[in-house]
Write an enzyme that holds these catalytic residues in place. Structure first.
Site, mmCIF file in Angstrom:
data_model
loop_
_atom_site.group_PDB
_atom_site.id
_atom_site.type_symbol
_atom_site.label_atom_id
_atom_site.label_comp_id
_atom_site.label_asym_id
_atom_site.label_seq_id
_atom_site.Cartn_x
_atom_site.Cartn_y
_atom_site.Cartn_z
ATOM 1 N N HIS A 17 0.853 -1.198 0.000
ATOM 2 C CA HIS A 17 0.000 0.000 0.000
ATOM 3 C C HIS A 17 0.885 1.244 0.000
ATOM 4 C CE1 HIS A 17 -4.017 1.901 1.375
ATOM 5 N NE2 HIS A 17 -3.191 2.889 1.076
ATOM 6 N N GLY A 174 -8.516 8.297 -2.446
ATOM 7 C CA GLY A 174 -8.979 9.686 -2.473
ATOM 8 C C GLY A 174 -9.720 10.018 -1.181
ATOM 9 N N GLU A 204 -12.121 4.245 6.157
ATOM 10 C CA GLU A 204 -10.963 5.016 6.630
ATOM 11 C C GLU A 204 -11.436 6.086 7.617
ATOM 12 O OE1 GLU A 204 -8.729 6.829 3.437
ATOM 13 O OE2 GLU A 204 -7.106 7.453 4.777
ATOM 14 N N ASP A 286 1.637 3.562 3.219
ATOM 15 C CA ASP A 286 0.653 4.499 2.659
ATOM 16 C C ASP A 286 1.372 5.607 1.874
ATOM 17 O OD1 ASP A 286 -1.959 5.162 2.145
ATOM 18 O OD2 ASP A 286 -2.345 6.143 4.057
#
Ligand code: 6MZ
Ligand code: ZN
Length: 351
Positions: A17, A174, A204, A286
């Site tokens: 990720h 996004g 999230e 991330d």
């Protein structure tokens, strides 16, 4: 401490990720700023340093600044090559990079050219002998709505068929507070039916239970974050059940969630909830550039926060191989690497 840092650097790792433009290091930002001095961008605008926190909304402002700096094929090639080499230097042996294709009419950049440039960077790194396998996931930015999502799926499908196995799947990312997954379902269903693997950012933020319920029916092949899926965080048993029934791995990014303030502190991170269930969890970065971290540091933080042994951390990195979207042959190659490195890194005697 020094010894711990070395151990986690040497530990072979899988990164699943990583957003390309969130992964740009301070050194690469310097080179970009030198190319575009007129933009008057400072480092404080592109990274969230140690001890600093931002709202998720402020994090998304940071990406806008980085996108201004990375807006030509030349920039994308440099950024992608630098990011790949930095992951390799950090002991990452397999990387699935993701990025949102952008077009920039001013510089003549097209979405197709954007993806081709990243694939070119991956090839160049391979030719240069960089010790890492890299694959690519095409990202859909949820803010851009259903039509763009469908176009992106078509682009991803074309590349999946023509990139010699480099493009493996689709990411949905996004700003999670913008738009609803319901509208993106047709695009995601199409992606799935044409053979693209799905890595979806889910729950999230706390307001996404209904959306997650819907998207979990696809089901996705991996989940990004999943911070608010479980009842202790305001999620539901039904969401947890769906994730467990389909054995969907979670991509967990500790520093990202703490700095973006969706998790109050490291020790409160949902890693522990899922880890205790024995559910597949993959530690990821991330946005290593924006959040000023790297994958070794994330492993070390997880180990120290949750008091996990080196053997337990080895198992975590090893199990991540099974969560990649790579074909069986690549997984076998990685298995072999891990087996060769185990006695060297864990310093267990060879039987
Ligand atoms: C912090 N948590 C997050 N949640 C959701 N999406 C995120 C994200 N971090 C990054 N992105 C997504 O990745 C883009 C930047 O990389 P690329 O231009 O695609 O390479 C961001 O614009 C956003 O869409
Ligand atoms: Zn993400």
């Amino acid at each position: 401490m020094e010894d711990e840092t070395n151990f986690y650097r040497q530990l072979p790792k899988v990164e699943l990720h990583a957003h390309l433009n969130g992964s740009v290091s301070a050194e690469t930002i310097d080179k970009l700023i030198a190319r575009k001095p007129h933009l008057n961008i400072q480092h404080s605008m592109t990274a969230i340093r140690s001890g600093q926190r931002r709202t998720l909304d402020e994090c998304f402002q940071v990406f806008k600044v980085i996108h201004q700096l990375v807006n030509t094929e030349e920039d994308i090639l440099m950024v992608a090559k630098d990011v790949i080499k930095e992951f390799a230097d950090d002991g990452v042996k397999y990387l699935e990079l993701r990025s949102t294709p952008r077009e920039e009419p001013k510089s003549g950049l097209t979405k197709k050219g954007y993806v081709e440039t990243i694939i070119g960077a991956i090839q160049q790194c391979k030719e240069e002998g960089v010790d890492i396998e890299v694959r690519f996931l095409v990202a859909v930015d949820r803010r851009n709505g259903p039509e763009v999502a469908m176009e992106t799926v078509k682009l991803a499908e074309n590349f999946m068929l023509s990139s010699d196995g480099v493009v493996l799947g689709l990411d949905l990312s996004g700003d999670p507070t913008v738009g609803h997954g319901r509208d993106l379902l047709p695009a995601l269903q199409k992606a799935k039916s044409c053979g693209l693997k799905l890595a979806l950012h889910l729950s999230e933020v706390s307001s996404q239970a209904e959306e997650s319920e819907l998207l979990l029916n696809l089901p996705p092949d991996r989940i990004g974050h999943g911070t608010f899926l479980h009842p202790e965080a305001g999620g539901t048993d039904s969401l947890v059940e769906k994730v467990r029934k389909n054995n969907i791995p979670l991509e967990l990014c500790l520093t990202s969630n703490v700095k973006g303030q969706t998790v109050p502190s490291y020790d409160k991170h949902h890693f522990l909830y899922w880890y205790k269930l024995g559910h597949p969890c993959v530690i990821c970065t991330d946005d290593k550039g924006v959040f000023c971290t790297d994958l070794s540091q994330e492993y070390q933080l997880a180990a120290s926060t949750f008091d996990l042994s080196r053997e337990a951390m080895w198992d975590l990195s090893h199990k991540a191989i099974g969560c990649t979207f790579a074909p069986q042959s690549v997984k076998q190659r990685l298995e072999q690497r891990w087996a060769e490195l185990k006695p060297l890194v864990l310093q267990t005697p060879v039987p």
